[in-house]
Design a protein around this motif. Structure first.
Motif, PDB file in Angstrom:
ATOM      1  N   UNK A   1      13.089 -13.492  13.420  1.00 24.36           N
ATOM      2  CA  UNK A   1      13.302 -12.840  12.121  1.00 24.36           C
ATOM      3  C   UNK A   1      13.419 -13.837  10.971  1.00 24.36           C
ATOM      4  N   UNK A   2      14.256 -14.900  11.091  1.00 25.20           N
ATOM      5  CA  UNK A   2      14.309 -15.876   9.991  1.00 25.20           C
ATOM      6  C   UNK A   2      12.962 -16.560   9.746  1.00 25.20           C
ATOM      7  N   UNK A   3      12.249 -16.882  10.821  1.00 27.35           N
ATOM      8  CA  UNK A   3      10.952 -17.533  10.662  1.00 27.35           C
ATOM      9  C   UNK A   3       9.941 -16.629   9.983  1.00 27.35           C
ATOM     10  N   UNK A   4       9.922 -15.355  10.385  1.00 22.93           N
ATOM     11  CA  UNK A   4       9.002 -14.403   9.757  1.00 22.93           C
ATOM     12  C   UNK A   4       9.351 -14.200   8.286  1.00 22.93           C
ATOM     13  N   UNK A   5      10.660 -14.151   7.980  1.00 23.14           N
ATOM     14  CA  UNK A   5      11.081 -14.001   6.572  1.00 23.14           C
ATOM     15  C   UNK A   5      10.597 -15.198   5.757  1.00 23.14           C
ATOM     16  N   UNK A   6      10.744 -16.392   6.314  1.00 29.00           N
ATOM     17  CA  UNK A   6      10.318 -17.607   5.600  1.00 29.00           C
ATOM     18  C   UNK A   6       8.822 -17.540   5.286  1.00 29.00           C
ATOM     19  N   UNK A   7       8.034 -17.141   6.273  1.00 29.84           N
ATOM     20  CA  UNK A   7       6.582 -17.109   6.055  1.00 29.84           C
ATOM     21  C   UNK A   7       6.177 -16.009   5.070  1.00 29.84           C
ATOM     22  N   UNK A   8       6.959 -14.946   5.030  1.00 30.87           N
ATOM     23  CA  UNK A   8       6.629 -13.847   4.119  1.00 30.87           C
ATOM     24  C   UNK A   8       7.029 -14.164   2.681  1.00 30.87           C
ATOM     25  N   UNK A   9       8.211 -14.779   2.507  1.00 28.18           N
ATOM     26  CA  UNK A   9       8.765 -14.953   1.159  1.00 28.18           C
ATOM     27  C   UNK A   9       8.626 -16.362   0.610  1.00 28.18           C
ATOM     28  N   UNK A  10       8.342 -17.352   1.435  1.00 24.28           N
ATOM     29  CA  UNK A  10       8.236 -18.733   0.934  1.00 24.28           C
ATOM     30  C   UNK A  10       6.768 -19.172   1.013  1.00 24.28           C
ATOM     31  N   UNK A  11       6.326 -19.563   2.174  1.00 23.32           N
ATOM     32  CA  UNK A  11       4.893 -19.861   2.360  1.00 23.32           C
ATOM     33  C   UNK A  11       4.564 -19.800   3.847  1.00 23.32           C
ATOM     34  N   UNK A  12       3.288 -19.575   4.138  1.00 28.21           N
ATOM     35  CA  UNK A  12       2.836 -19.465   5.530  1.00 28.21           C
ATOM     36  C   UNK A  12       2.830 -20.842   6.191  1.00 28.21           C
ATOM     37  N   UNK A  13       3.247 -20.861   7.421  1.00 33.08           N
ATOM     38  CA  UNK A  13       3.293 -22.116   8.170  1.00 33.08           C
ATOM     39  C   UNK A  13       2.378 -22.049   9.393  1.00 33.08           C
ATOM     40  N   UNK A  14       2.479 -20.951  10.137  1.00 36.67           N
ATOM     41  CA  UNK A  14       1.685 -20.833  11.358  1.00 36.67           C
ATOM     42  C   UNK A  14       0.195 -20.753  11.027  1.00 36.67           C
ATOM     43  N   UNK A  15      -0.596 -21.553  11.741  1.00 37.96           N
ATOM     44  CA  UNK A  15      -2.047 -21.620  11.540  1.00 37.96           C
ATOM     45  C   UNK A  15      -2.402 -21.960  10.087  1.00 37.96           C
ATOM     46  N   UNK A  16      -1.599 -22.793   9.456  1.00 37.91           N
ATOM     47  CA  UNK A  16      -1.840 -23.221   8.078  1.00 37.91           C
ATOM     48  C   UNK A  16      -1.548 -24.713   7.962  1.00 37.91           C
ATOM     49  N   UNK A  17      -1.977 -25.304   6.836  1.00 41.43           N
ATOM     50  CA  UNK A  17      -1.804 -26.754   6.647  1.00 41.43           C
ATOM     51  C   UNK A  17      -0.327 -27.183   6.689  1.00 41.43           C
ATOM     52  N   UNK A  18       0.621 -26.440   6.045  1.00 40.00           N
ATOM     53  CA  UNK A  18       2.023 -26.861   6.168  1.00 40.00           C
ATOM     54  C   UNK A  18       2.491 -26.933   7.621  1.00 40.00           C
TER      55      UNK A  18
END
Length: 271
Positions: free
Chosen positions: A122-139
């Protein structure tokens, strides 16, 4: 007046040094044989054709960018961690020291899988939704590199601070400096060579990172492809010449960075 001749090495010592040379030299010989085999299998034409590929040029650019970012972040967290572990005693210090070895000892694929699971919580999904995408992305590429490289930077910095005599810092404290002022004005300048070494190790480790990036970010052409995943992609389609050319580039870049950093470090130390 001629300088005195060195004492002759006793026969028993010669046998000892010869044994050391044979044992240690065998590993050096393996490294030289590996590099010679790679160079003998390729040609300048193969290397030129490989680097005309826009995919590989993109991978080179992303590798340089992500490795530099990962090394900076690794030093940014490695310096305070190394200082705290070296100069302070706090509750849980042993556990923190132990945890630093986990990314080093874990199989790289496990690091990538753990990152993937973390950002599905849940925290990880919130981060990707509200901050920036991490999974399968350059970050995510940078994060996967930092996850392992920062442990090497922290270990290097702890060893560096262990080797610095704390008396100069204590004198600065007695002269009225606060702890932070003594750190910035006395200890950190003395540790500059260690910082450089930590940056170099982190950069080189990030360049060779493969498993966490493949699992956490995939190997999408011209998106999350770095040099290590380029080797994998080229091998998967049977393009051995391109895979070998990228491998040689990684070796050349790693050796060049290490040589330049060591030379720069020696000048800094000498100054």
């Amino acid at each position: 007046m001629s300088p005195p001749l060195p004492d002759p090495v006793p026969r028993s010592d010669r046998i000892f040094y010869l044994a050391l040379g044979l044992l240690g030299g065998s590993y050096v010989a393996i490294i030289v044989a590996l590099l010679a085999a790679d160079l003998a299998r390729t040609s300048t034409g193969d290397i030129g054709r490989a680097f005309q590929s826009p995919q590989i040029r993109s991978a080179v650019g992303l590798s340089l960018l992500s490795c530099s970012a990962a090394a900076i972040i690794s030093v940014w967290v490695g310096v305070p961690l190394g200082y705290l572990l070296s100069r302070t005693r706090f509750w849980g210090r042993g556990a923190v020291d132990l945890l630093l070895d986990v990314p080093i000892l874990l199989p790289p694929l496990v690091v990538g899988l753990s990152l993937l699971i973390l950002f599905q919580t849940a925290p990880g999904a919130w981060f990707q939704t509200h901050v920036f995408a991490v999974t399968y992305a350059v970050p995510g590429v940078v994060l996967a590199q930092v996850a392992v490289a920062a442990a090497f930077a922290a270990r290097t910095m702890r060893t560096t601070f262990d080797q610095i005599d704390p008396r100069a810092e204590q004198i600065a404290l007695t002269l009225g400096c606060r702890r932070a002022q003594a750190f910035w004005r006395v200890t950190l300048p003395e540790a500059r060579r260690g910082v450089l070494t930590a940056f170099t190790l982190a950069w080189a480790r990030a360049l060779g990172e493969f498993g966490p990036i493949l699992v956490f970010c995939g190997a999408t052409r011209m998106r999350t492809e770095v040099l290590s995943t380029s080797v994998f992609l080229e091998l998967s389609v049977g393009n051995l010449e391109a895979a070998l050319a990228v491998s040689l580039l990684m070796i050349a870049v790693a050796v060049g960075v290490l040589a330049l950093t060591r030379a720069f470090g020696l000048r800094v130390q000498g100054g």
